[in-house]
Design a protein around this motif. Structure first.
Motif, PDB file in Angstrom:
ATOM      1  N   GLN A 211       9.541  -0.198  -8.874  1.00 31.87           N
ATOM      2  CA  GLN A 211       9.206  -1.143  -9.766  1.00 31.87           C
ATOM      3  C   GLN A 211       9.670  -2.376  -8.450  1.00 31.87           C
TER       4      GLN A 211
ATOM      5  N   PRO B 131       6.292  -2.382 -12.672  1.00 28.35           N
ATOM      6  CA  PRO B 131       5.326  -1.713 -12.188  1.00 28.35           C
ATOM      7  C   PRO B 131       4.167  -2.246 -11.270  1.00 28.35           C
ATOM      8  N   LEU B 132       3.928  -1.687 -10.177  1.00 31.02           N
ATOM      9  CA  LEU B 132       3.126  -2.342  -9.171  1.00 31.02           C
ATOM     10  C   LEU B 132       1.848  -2.387  -9.413  1.00 31.02           C
ATOM     11  N   ASN B 133       0.962  -3.574  -9.496  1.00 33.56           N
ATOM     12  CA  ASN B 133      -0.471  -3.550  -9.205  1.00 33.56           C
ATOM     13  C   ASN B 133      -0.763  -4.357  -8.002  1.00 33.56           C
ATOM     14  N   ARG B 134      -1.080  -3.292  -6.964  1.00 36.90           N
ATOM     15  CA  ARG B 134      -1.353  -3.646  -5.806  1.00 36.90           C
ATOM     16  C   ARG B 134      -2.303  -4.830  -5.467  1.00 36.90           C
ATOM     17  N   THR B 135      -3.332  -4.884  -6.229  1.00 37.50           N
ATOM     18  CA  THR B 135      -4.169  -5.840  -5.947  1.00 37.50           C
ATOM     19  C   THR B 135      -3.761  -7.440  -6.224  1.00 37.50           C
ATOM     20  N   ASP B 136      -3.055  -7.214  -7.652  1.00 39.43           N
ATOM     21  CA  ASP B 136      -2.604  -8.519  -7.928  1.00 39.43           C
ATOM     22  C   ASP B 136      -1.291  -9.055  -6.962  1.00 39.43           C
TER      23      ASP B 136
ATOM     24  N   TYR C 227       5.881 -12.602  -8.114  1.00 35.61           N
ATOM     25  CA  TYR C 227       5.122 -11.481  -8.501  1.00 35.61           C
ATOM     26  C   TYR C 227       6.561 -10.636  -9.450  1.00 35.61           C
TER      27      TYR C 227
ATOM     28  N   LYS D 235      -1.078  -8.391  -3.942  1.00 40.36           N
ATOM     29  CA  LYS D 235      -1.601  -8.983  -2.425  1.00 40.36           C
ATOM     30  C   LYS D 235      -2.274 -10.329  -2.573  1.00 40.36           C
ATOM     31  N   THR D 236      -3.041 -10.583  -3.535  1.00 40.23           N
ATOM     32  CA  THR D 236      -3.609 -11.590  -4.062  1.00 40.23           C
ATOM     33  C   THR D 236      -2.652 -12.861  -4.159  1.00 40.23           C
TER      34      THR D 236
ATOM     35  N   GLU E   7       5.246   5.382  -6.335  1.00 37.31           N
ATOM     36  CA  GLU E   7       4.751   4.788  -7.601  1.00 37.31           C
ATOM     37  C   GLU E   7       6.061   4.591  -8.495  1.00 37.31           C
TER      38      GLU E   7
ATOM     39  N   ASP F  14       1.012  -1.140  -0.014  1.00 33.52           N
ATOM     40  CA  ASP F  14      -0.274   0.110  -0.105  1.00 33.52           C
ATOM     41  C   ASP F  14       0.838   1.199   0.008  1.00 33.52           C
TER      42      ASP F  14
END
Length: 421
Positions: free
Chosen positions: A81, A111-116, A107, A118-119, A78, A74
């Protein structure tokens, strides 16, 4: 009394004005840095069976790590990476050979996709072995390429179980490649052997080791390390010094890294034009156990081996980095076409490895080279050693003299007025 207070205020103001006027620098040099790629960080998490232990704030080590990762994801800047790699997450069996290959990229670094992310973390369950060495090698590959900051953050609760691939030696090999990669380590158990191993891994690359026993400590430290990855840094350039002056690599102003074997000499060449000054410094790190007495020497010599100037430093086991430096001002010339002088920088060390300690790769070396405009005259640092501090010293002496004269004159005037009245 009022007159004295006013006088004191006036003298202080005079001194402040004179000091401020002279302390202002004549000019600043612009910081010209090479554009850097996006900073990268790879979080390497131990998912071995021992992570089931419930000794972190009443919860399991795995649960504490998951919570910390969610908070870190979280808060990740930004521009960073981020990737996640696991060790011991997939093979539950007892075959050591197979278990020591159990490291995977959960993972990908990018570039970070926070939802992916965390999943992916939510699916982890404590499973197998603790192949720290193989995981570090793979993490280095995850971060390969580019010239930005690269950092591996290793989180584990136990020592590597896949010897003879020593993770400390792996870290030294990563550092020896000169790719500017830092490994930070976090231990979830206050164990002496674990602490020693993780400290060795971190020290080999200039990283840090931290022992954490609470959830807030874990998330806070990982957050700090990820944030630090976003800080702009000067990335050293890897060079390969030569064993002799004539074949040494030619360097310009900058920051360089190399490896130096025990008790050997490394040479680097720098061109210094008339009217310029060469400033150089070197730091050699004893990233393994060494003898108690050692030294580092940096010499500037001519192509024919004549010494121009040297810097020396010695130690006795109380520090893990030894540094020294030198300055060589070359006299100016009336001939605008006068050739530059080739100066060889010779780095030597007197470290001795402790019994049983590997000598390869060599000791990490960091060399700073700066070629600047030479001294203007006798008042500069090359001649007197205090540089422009002489101007400030002279100004303070003059200010003190004037303040004394003024004080004496006012005192005599007050006495004359008192006698008259």
């Amino acid at each position: 009394m009022i007159t004295r207070q006013r006088l004191a205020v006036g003298v202080c103001a005079l001194l402040a004005a004179l000091t401020a006027g002279i302390a202002v620098p004549a000019g600043a040099v612009a910081d010209e840095t090479t554009p850097q790629d996006a900073p990268k960080v790879d979080l390497v998490l131990d998912v071995s069976g021992s992570m089931r232990a419930r000794d972190i704030d009443g919860d399991s080590r795995m649960a504490a790590a998951k919570q910390a990762f969610n908070e870190v994801l979280d808060a990740t800047p930004e521009q960073v990476q981020l990737g996640i790699r696991t060790l011991g997450a997939n093979y539950p069996g007892n075959d050591r050979r197979t278990g020591c290959k159990d490291t995977a990229q959960l993972y990908p670094v990018g570039p970070l996709n926070r939802t992916d992310a965390k999943t992916a973390v939510a699916t982890l369950q404590p499973t197998g072995w603790t192949p720290i060495g193989p995981a570090l090698l793979k993490a280095a590959d995850d971060l390969s390429g580019g010239n930005g900051t690269r950092r591996i953050v290793l989180i584990t609760d136990g020592e590597d179980t896949c010897a003879p691939l020593d993770p400390c030696e792996v870290a030294r090999e990563i550092a020896a490649k000169g790719i500017g990669m830092t490994i930070d380590t976090l231990g979830l158990v206050p164990d002496t052997k674990l602490s020693k191993q993780l400290s060795c891994i971190a020290e080999a690359t200039g990283g840090t080791y931290t022992s954490v026993q609470h959830k807030t400590e874990l998330s806070g430290k990982v957050n700090q390390l990820v944030d630090r990855t976003a800080d702009k840094v000067v990335t050293p350039v890897a060079v390969d010094g030569s064993g002799q002056c004539t074949s040494a690599p030619a360097l310009k102003s900058g920051l360089f890294t190399d490896r130096e074997d025990f008790g050997v000499h490394r040479y680097y060449r720098v061109d210094v034009k008339p009217g310029q000054e060469l400033r150089a410094s070197v730091s050699v790190s004893d990233d393994r156990q060494v003898g108690p007495d050692y030294g580092v020497t940096l010499r500037a010599v001519t192509l024919h081996g004549r010494e121009i100037v040297r810097g020396e430093a010695t130690g006795s086991g109380r520090t893990d980095v030894l540094s020294t430096g030198l300055r060589y001002p070359k006299a100016g010339s009336d001939d605008e076409n006068a050739p530059a002088e080739t100066v060889c920088l010779e780095v030597a060390n007197s470290f001795s490895p402790a019994a049983g300690v590997k000598t390869s790769p060599g000791l990490p070396l960091e060399l700073t080279v700066d070629v600047v405009k030479g001294p203007d005259g006798a008042a500069d640092v090359a001649s007197f050693g205090l540089g422009r501090g002489w101007w400030l010293l002279g100004a303070l002496v003059l200010a003190g003299f004037l303040a004394g004269v003024l004080w004496g004159w006012l005192s005599r005037w007050r006495i004359a007025v008192w006698r008259t009245n």
